[in-house]
Design an enzyme around this catalytic site. Structure first.
Site, PDB file in Angstrom:
ATOM      1  N   CYS A 284       0.833  -1.206   0.000  1.00 22.80           N
ATOM      2  CA  CYS A 284       0.000   0.000   0.000  1.00 22.80           C
ATOM      3  C   CYS A 284       0.868   1.257   0.000  1.00 22.80           C
ATOM      4  CB  CYS A 284      -0.954   0.009   1.180  1.00 22.80           C
ATOM      5  SG  CYS A 284      -0.103   0.199   2.731  1.00 22.80           S
ATOM      6  N   GLU A 385      -5.634   2.015  -8.908  1.00 23.87           N
ATOM      7  CA  GLU A 385      -4.582   1.300  -8.173  1.00 23.87           C
ATOM      8  C   GLU A 385      -4.308  -0.002  -8.929  1.00 23.87           C
ATOM      9  OE1 GLU A 385      -5.523  -0.490  -4.354  1.00 23.87           O
ATOM     10  OE2 GLU A 385      -3.581   0.145  -3.586  1.00 23.87           O
TER      11      GLU A 385
END
Ligand code: NAD
Length: 492
Positions: A284, A385
């Site tokens: 992340c 993402e």
């Protein structure tokens, strides 16, 4: 071939087979071997775990914090003694290299250590004589039964951003790890069992959406800690909050990095390559977008392509391997489709992008480290993402323009800058909308005593994970005003 074992839940201090008829394979991403079978547990199993956790809570919340943390001291030692085997379990089910697996366990241990210091961090405050003869003080009490829901990419670390703090603060909990990587938590719970922790304080329930929904709806679960994609984080936050729970929900990220013309080229390239391609880009805090400023474009673009091409792909167990497989075949296909469609956004693949086959692991979910140049700031590559070893390049003329490009993004987990200039770094850290800032750092993961989380669509909630925020999240304050008139004390 031996039959894959069915993973059990751990409820009220016992390993119990789930009654669910929905069972999923746990797959080794390096070769598609079925490692185990995981049940998608039912609402009844969550009800059972909540009942156990609620009963255990009665004694646990009155157990002195100094006694509660003794189990964590033991757990830390057990983690250290079993580090190699734990790391092997992570690599087996998650694919990352052994060094990366050990690295995440080190972070788990740090969090256990910080939670061991909770007795002093739990201290309240008090003021005598707020009025004549009246004292007032504030104490912190546990919030109750806590639900913890975690993603696939750090199975040995992320549960420990929450679990040690929750139980040290006097709560009991139910943890639901990612169904893609359930084996690491089974191992960790076996270690926790060895500490002698009273039954029902920590319960493990494996599952998927139905299991999570049962947690979100259960009135006895008072708080939810979640980490995963933004879409699910938003859902968890909304449904949990609508049911009156305290919720912290950490989501996805892009983590843009700005390179100034004065940045050291060699150091910058090496650090960004580690950040973008390490853990196969499934972090992340992975840098996934670079914005070069002015002539940094010329020095950096070629160097990062060379770094991408030189990365060694393979099984996380093999020596010298730097990039393991991505988590599953769907994920590989998804990542590859971003790469294959880059040209439709007028972007250009300048390194990697091709199909790869790793000897002895031909079935593995490997994706070549890839660099895509001239990424359209409005396009899919810049705004989605990708969560794979793919780095997009964009170019700006000034720092101000680069900061504006960073702040246009929907996420806000981390922003990084590489520069030799103090004023440039200062402007960046002040103006960028992100929860974590790296200055000549590629993965600005805060130590366990700092709060960790993002801004914008990277986080839904208020209090973040780890450190002092964890203590606030897992406790509720109570303020007591008291008066003891002199004439009453005279009678004793
Ligand atoms: P995910 O959102 O698919 O799953 C996370 C958890 O939610 C799992 O336990 C899963 O079972 C559950 N879940 C999935 N879909 C659900 C639904 N519709 N309803 C209820 N529960 C559901 O995430 P993932 O693919 O396991 O993990 C990768 C994501 O996690 C990435 O987006 C990554 O950026 C993010 N992540 C964020 C951080 C952070 O600190 N912000 C850290 C690690 C990972």
């Amino acid at each position: 071939m031996t039959k894959a074992r069915l993973i059990e839940n751990y409820i009220d201090g016992k390993w119990i087979a789930s009654t669910s008829t929905e069972i999923q394979d746990v797959i080794n991403p390096a070769n598609q071997d079925v490692l185990a079978k995981v049940p998608l547990s039912t609402k009844n199993e969550i009800n059972h775990a909540v009942e156990a956790a609620s009963t255990a809570l009665i004694d646990w919340r009155d157990t002195p914090a100094t006694e509660r943390v003794q189990y964590l001291f033991k757990l830390k030692t057990l983690f250290e003694e079993n580090l190699d085997e734990l790391a092997r379990t992570i690599t087996l089910e998650c694919g990352k290299t052994l060094a990366e697996s050990k690295g995440e366990l080190q972070r788990a241990i740090e969090n256990i250590e910080v939670a061991c210091g909770i007795p002093s961090m739990l201290m309240g405050s008090n003021l005598e004589n707020i009025a004549r003869g009246i004292d007032e003080h504030m104490i912190r009490q546990p919030i109750g039964v806590v639900g913890i829901i975690t993603p696939f990419n750090f199975p040995g670390m992320i549960p420990f951003w929450f679990l040690p703090y929750a139980i040290a603060c006097g709560n009991s909990c139910i943890i639901k790890p990612s169904e893609k990587v359930p084996l690491t938590m089974v191992f960790a719970i076996r270690l926790l069992e060895k500490t002698g922790l009273p039954k029902g304080i920590v319960n493990l329930v494996n599952g998927g959406k139905e299991t999570v929904d049962a947690m979100l709806d259960h009135p006895q679960i008072k708080a939810i800690s979640f980490v995963g994609s933004s879409e699910v984080a938003k859902y968890i936050y909304s449904r949990g909050a609508a049911n009156g729970k305290r919720v912290q929900a950490q989501g996805g990220a892009k983590n843009p990095v700005v390179i100034m013309p004065d940045a050291d080229p060699e150091m910058t390239t090496q650090i960004i390559a580690d950040s973008a391609f390490g853990c196969a880009g499934q972090r992340c805090l992975a840098n996934s977008l670079v914005i070069t400023v002015a002539e940094a474009k010329n020095t950096f673009s070629e160097a990062i392509c060379e770094a991408a091409t030189n990365r060694v792909l393979g099984s996380g167990f093999d020596k010298g391997v730097q990039v393991g497989p991505v988590i599953n075949a769907d994920s590989k296909e998804r990542i590859q489709s971003f790469i294959n469609n880059a040209h439709t956004e007028n972007a250009k693949v300048i390194a990697g992008g091709h199909a790869v086959s790793v000897k002895d692991y031909e079935q593995g979910n490997f994706v070549a480290p890839t660099v895509i140049d001239n990424v359209n700031p409005e396009g899919n590559i810049a705004t989605s993402e990708i969560f794979g070893p793919v780095l997009g390049l964009m170019h700006a003329n000034t720092l101000e323009e680069a900061i504006a490009m960073v702040n246009k993004g929907r996420y806000g987990n981390m922003g990084c800058i590489f520069t030799n200039s103090g004023p440039a770094a200062r402007k960046f850290r002040n103006q960028v909308d992100a929860g974590n800032i790296g200055i000549n750092i590629g993965v600005a993961a805060p130590m366990a005593f700092f709060p960790f989380s993002g801004w914008n669509e990277s986080f839904y909630g208020d209090l973040h994970a780890q450190g002092a925020h964890a203590i606030e999240f897992y406790t509720q304050t109570k303020v007591i005003a008291e008066r003891w008139p002199k004439e009453w004390s005279r009678t004793f």
